[in-house]
Design an enzyme around this catalytic site. Sequence first.
Site, PDB file in Angstrom:
ATOM      1  N   GLN A  98       3.208  38.608  50.608  1.00  0.00           N
ATOM      2  CA  GLN A  98       2.439  38.252  49.268  1.00  0.00           C
ATOM      3  C   GLN A  98       3.140  38.822  48.102  1.00  0.00           C
ATOM      4  O   GLN A  98       3.370  38.378  47.199  1.00  0.00           O
ATOM      5  CB  GLN A  98       0.892  38.857  49.556  1.00  0.00           C
ATOM      6  N   HIS A 139       0.016  43.173  53.519  1.00  0.00           N
ATOM      7  CA  HIS A 139       0.340  41.975  53.132  1.00  0.00           C
ATOM      8  C   HIS A 139       1.774  41.828  52.674  1.00  0.00           C
ATOM      9  O   HIS A 139       1.521  41.335  51.298  1.00  0.00           O
ATOM     10  CB  HIS A 139      -0.969  41.354  52.220  1.00  0.00           C
ATOM     11  N   ARG A 171       5.325  31.799  48.083  1.00  0.00           N
ATOM     12  CA  ARG A 171       5.136  32.211  49.754  1.00  0.00           C
ATOM     13  C   ARG A 171       6.233  31.452  50.322  1.00  0.00           C
ATOM     14  O   ARG A 171       6.843  32.218  51.408  1.00  0.00           O
ATOM     15  CB  ARG A 171       3.906  31.983  50.140  1.00  0.00           C
ATOM     16  N   ARG A 208      -0.504  37.108  62.270  1.00  0.00           N
ATOM     17  CA  ARG A 208      -1.414  37.389  61.220  1.00  0.00           C
ATOM     18  C   ARG A 208      -2.707  37.633  61.657  1.00  0.00           C
ATOM     19  O   ARG A 208      -3.303  36.717  62.495  1.00  0.00           O
ATOM     20  CB  ARG A 208      -1.536  36.073  60.389  1.00  0.00           C
ATOM     21  N   ASP A 264      -8.180  39.955  43.762  1.00  0.00           N
ATOM     22  CA  ASP A 264      -8.336  39.139  44.966  1.00  0.00           C
ATOM     23  C   ASP A 264      -9.724  39.188  45.467  1.00  0.00           C
ATOM     24  O   ASP A 264     -10.438  39.911  44.401  1.00  0.00           O
ATOM     25  CB  ASP A 264      -7.450  40.109  46.088  1.00  0.00           C
ATOM     26  N   CYS A 319      -3.985  36.017  45.085  1.00  0.00           N
ATOM     27  CA  CYS A 319      -3.075  35.655  46.390  1.00  0.00           C
ATOM     28  C   CYS A 319      -3.819  34.449  47.042  1.00  0.00           C
ATOM     29  O   CYS A 319      -3.160  33.870  47.889  1.00  0.00           O
ATOM     30  CB  CYS A 319      -3.092  36.747  47.289  1.00  0.00           C
TER      31      CYS A 319
END
Length: 331
Positions: A156, A153, A317, A126, A248, A289
């Site tokens: 997600q 991502h 997740r 990440r 987001d 998210c």
Amino acid sequence: MPESIFGHFRLAREIRKDFDMDLKGRNFLKLMDLTPEEILGLVDLAKDLKEKRKKGIKGESLKGKNIALIFEKPSTRTRCAFTIGAQDEGGTATYLAGSELQLGYKESIEDTARVLGRMFDGIEFRGFDHSFVEALARYSGVPVWNGLTDQWHPTQVLATFLTLKEHFGYLKGLKVVYLGDGRNNVANSLLVGCSKVGVNFAIAAPKSLWPDEKLVETCREYAKAAGSTVTVTDGLDIVEGADMLYTDVWVSMGEEKKEQERVKLALPYQVNTELMKRTGKDTTIFSHCLPANKGKEVTEEVFESEASVVFDEAENRLHTIKAVMVATLGN
């Protein structure tokens, strides 16, 4: 042989077919690398793993596996999901802060990858530069998973799909509208994922925050094959008929200096009660998210409303990330 036994065998074959994904030993870097069937297979596997966990059933698919978790960017959901997901399946996860690895500084990313690949069975990354996770995948010799980069991502979006499927019972034909910063990693990944699996997808954003046109054209081809649509617009009428509104933060990590300018630009795309009503549906749900800047990209009222599935997606997740590890590394 009794019909009930035949029925059992048919069900077993259907389950094997659903989870028959050729992902063993493969990387999970971006959704463009997967077929629609593989994406949907991961969602179905995650659903199965979630149901088993709620019954107290844990597996041993990752027993004896050592997993490296590399984090250049801080995280709550990604770190916890990989850690608990590995533990649930008998694996061991080791957290490695990017600052502790001299990643790409005193030691090249290629050399780091070759060292970690000899010690670990799988690697999560990440961070900022997508080329780093690509290099880890190229040189480590073990499955590598993208926990987030500036461009993509993918985990997600799997959680979004599981949440949508739990809520509506299906994916193909649904309409998801993303609002705000239409060229960040979440928007890019939703664009690819939705277009591949037949979810009608739209981005409503200022023109300066639209996604890359080449990516949009590629995804329109995916959508054409899947029987769905891709729309990018600066108008808000696109929310009509939406099954999910998604947003987001307007300022991603590393863009903090642009906050004042970005807020002014994106404020018309805030998800609020009025915008939810403009969908024309009382079944429209909202997601994010996380972490969220309540009062900016979404109001507190919508975030805390019954329409919000934010924390369902946050939980998912765990199950979708576990599915990725099981499918690519598990026994």
